[in-house]
Write a protein that holds these residues in place. Structure first.
Motif, mmCIF file in Angstrom:
data_model
loop_
_atom_site.group_PDB
_atom_site.id
_atom_site.type_symbol
_atom_site.label_atom_id
_atom_site.label_comp_id
_atom_site.label_asym_id
_atom_site.label_seq_id
_atom_site.Cartn_x
_atom_site.Cartn_y
_atom_site.Cartn_z
ATOM 1 N N THR A 13 0.832 -1.203 0.000
ATOM 2 C CA THR A 13 0.000 0.000 0.000
ATOM 3 C C THR A 13 0.867 1.253 0.000
ATOM 4 O O THR A 13 1.868 1.328 0.691
ATOM 5 N N LEU A 14 0.451 2.224 -0.794
ATOM 6 C CA LEU A 14 1.079 3.540 -0.782
ATOM 7 C C LEU A 14 0.030 4.504 -0.237
ATOM 8 O O LEU A 14 -1.095 4.556 -0.753
ATOM 9 N N THR A 15 0.371 5.221 0.821
ATOM 10 C CA THR A 15 -0.569 6.150 1.453
ATOM 11 C C THR A 15 -0.009 7.560 1.396
ATOM 12 O O THR A 15 1.136 7.796 1.772
ATOM 13 N N LEU A 16 -0.821 8.490 0.907
ATOM 14 C CA LEU A 16 -0.464 9.904 0.907
ATOM 15 C C LEU A 16 -1.318 10.597 1.954
ATOM 16 O O LEU A 16 -2.544 10.496 1.939
ATOM 17 N N THR A 17 -0.659 11.288 2.884
ATOM 18 C CA THR A 17 -1.361 12.078 3.893
ATOM 19 C C THR A 17 -0.877 13.512 3.784
ATOM 20 O O THR A 17 0.320 13.764 3.800
ATOM 21 N N VAL A 18 -1.821 14.427 3.649
ATOM 22 C CA VAL A 18 -1.501 15.857 3.581
ATOM 23 C C VAL A 18 -2.216 16.530 4.741
ATOM 24 O O VAL A 18 -3.405 16.309 4.964
ATOM 25 N N PRO A 37 1.100 -3.340 -5.606
ATOM 26 C CA PRO A 37 1.344 -4.778 -5.602
ATOM 27 C C PRO A 37 2.817 -5.165 -5.638
ATOM 28 O O PRO A 37 3.188 -6.241 -5.212
ATOM 29 N N ASP A 38 3.654 -4.258 -6.133
ATOM 30 C CA ASP A 38 5.064 -4.564 -6.309
ATOM 31 C C ASP A 38 5.866 -3.284 -6.101
ATOM 32 O O ASP A 38 5.386 -2.187 -6.377
ATOM 33 N N LEU A 39 7.082 -3.413 -5.629
ATOM 34 C CA LEU A 39 7.931 -2.234 -5.430
ATOM 35 C C LEU A 39 8.829 -1.965 -6.629
ATOM 36 O O LEU A 39 9.791 -1.227 -6.511
ATOM 37 N N GLY A 40 8.486 -2.537 -7.766
ATOM 38 C CA GLY A 40 9.257 -2.297 -8.985
ATOM 39 C C GLY A 40 9.062 -0.880 -9.492
ATOM 40 O O GLY A 40 8.211 -0.120 -9.009
ATOM 41 N N ARG A 41 9.842 -0.533 -10.478
ATOM 42 C CA ARG A 41 9.822 0.832 -11.007
ATOM 43 C C ARG A 41 8.473 1.216 -11.628
ATOM 44 O O ARG A 41 7.951 2.292 -11.364
ATOM 45 N N GLU A 42 7.907 0.333 -12.446
ATOM 46 C CA GLU A 42 6.660 0.661 -13.139
ATOM 47 C C GLU A 42 5.476 0.811 -12.178
ATOM 48 O O GLU A 42 4.744 1.802 -12.261
ATOM 49 N N PRO A 43 5.254 -0.143 -11.250
ATOM 50 C CA PRO A 43 4.133 0.047 -10.317
ATOM 51 C C PRO A 43 4.296 1.287 -9.429
ATOM 52 O O PRO A 43 3.335 1.989 -9.148
ATOM 53 N N MET A 44 5.529 1.556 -8.998
ATOM 54 C CA MET A 44 5.777 2.728 -8.154
ATOM 55 C C MET A 44 5.513 4.018 -8.935
ATOM 56 O O MET A 44 4.873 4.934 -8.430
ATOM 57 N N THR A 45 5.985 4.071 -10.178
ATOM 58 C CA THR A 45 5.765 5.245 -11.018
ATOM 59 C C THR A 45 4.284 5.466 -11.267
ATOM 60 O O THR A 45 3.785 6.591 -11.174
ATOM 61 N N ALA A 46 3.554 4.399 -11.571
ATOM 62 C CA ALA A 46 2.115 4.514 -11.829
ATOM 63 C C ALA A 46 1.368 5.005 -10.586
ATOM 64 O O ALA A 46 0.480 5.861 -10.697
ATOM 65 N N ALA A 47 1.717 4.490 -9.417
ATOM 66 C CA ALA A 47 1.045 4.909 -8.178
ATOM 67 C C ALA A 47 1.316 6.380 -7.885
ATOM 68 O O ALA A 47 0.395 7.133 -7.538
ATOM 69 N N LEU A 48 2.559 6.812 -8.032
ATOM 70 C CA LEU A 48 2.891 8.215 -7.756
ATOM 71 C C LEU A 48 2.243 9.151 -8.768
ATOM 72 O O LEU A 48 1.783 10.240 -8.416
ATOM 73 N N ARG A 49 2.175 8.746 -10.016
ATOM 74 C CA ARG A 49 1.525 9.589 -11.037
ATOM 75 C C ARG A 49 0.032 9.718 -10.777
ATOM 76 O O ARG A 49 -0.556 10.762 -11.050
ATOM 77 N N SER A 50 -0.595 8.660 -10.281
ATOM 78 C CA SER A 50 -2.035 8.713 -10.046
ATOM 79 C C SER A 50 -2.388 9.683 -8.911
ATOM 80 O O SER A 50 -3.520 10.136 -8.826
#
Length: 74
Positions: A13-18, A37-50
């Motif tokens: 899970t990636l959680t953003l708190t502001v 689901p994965d700490l790879g480059r593509e899943p991390m990039t997609a989560a941060l972009r969203s």
């Protein structure tokens, strides 16, 4: 008033708190959780972009916390 942004990466899970703080008063403005689901480059990039950039505007920086939930049990 100071804006704080925290990104926490923990067990799928990636959680953003502001939030903002003024004196002794603190308020959460936004809390958003995304599956990671994965700490790879593509899943991390997609989560941060969203997340987009709007929630982070006004924050002087972003705190990143890499957490391991099982560590709390020791």
């Amino acid at each position: 008033m100071q804006i704080h942004a925290i990104i926490e990466i923990e067990e799928g899970t990636l959680t953003l708190t502001v939030g903002r703080g003024e004196g002794r008063t603190h308020r959460i403005l936004k809390c958003q959780r995304l599956p990671l689901p994965d700490l790879g480059r593509e899943p991390m990039t997609a989560a941060l972009r969203s997340l987009g950039g709007d929630p982070l505007m006004g924050a002087p920086g972003v705190h990143v916390v890499l957490a391991e939930r099982r560590m709390q049990h020791f």
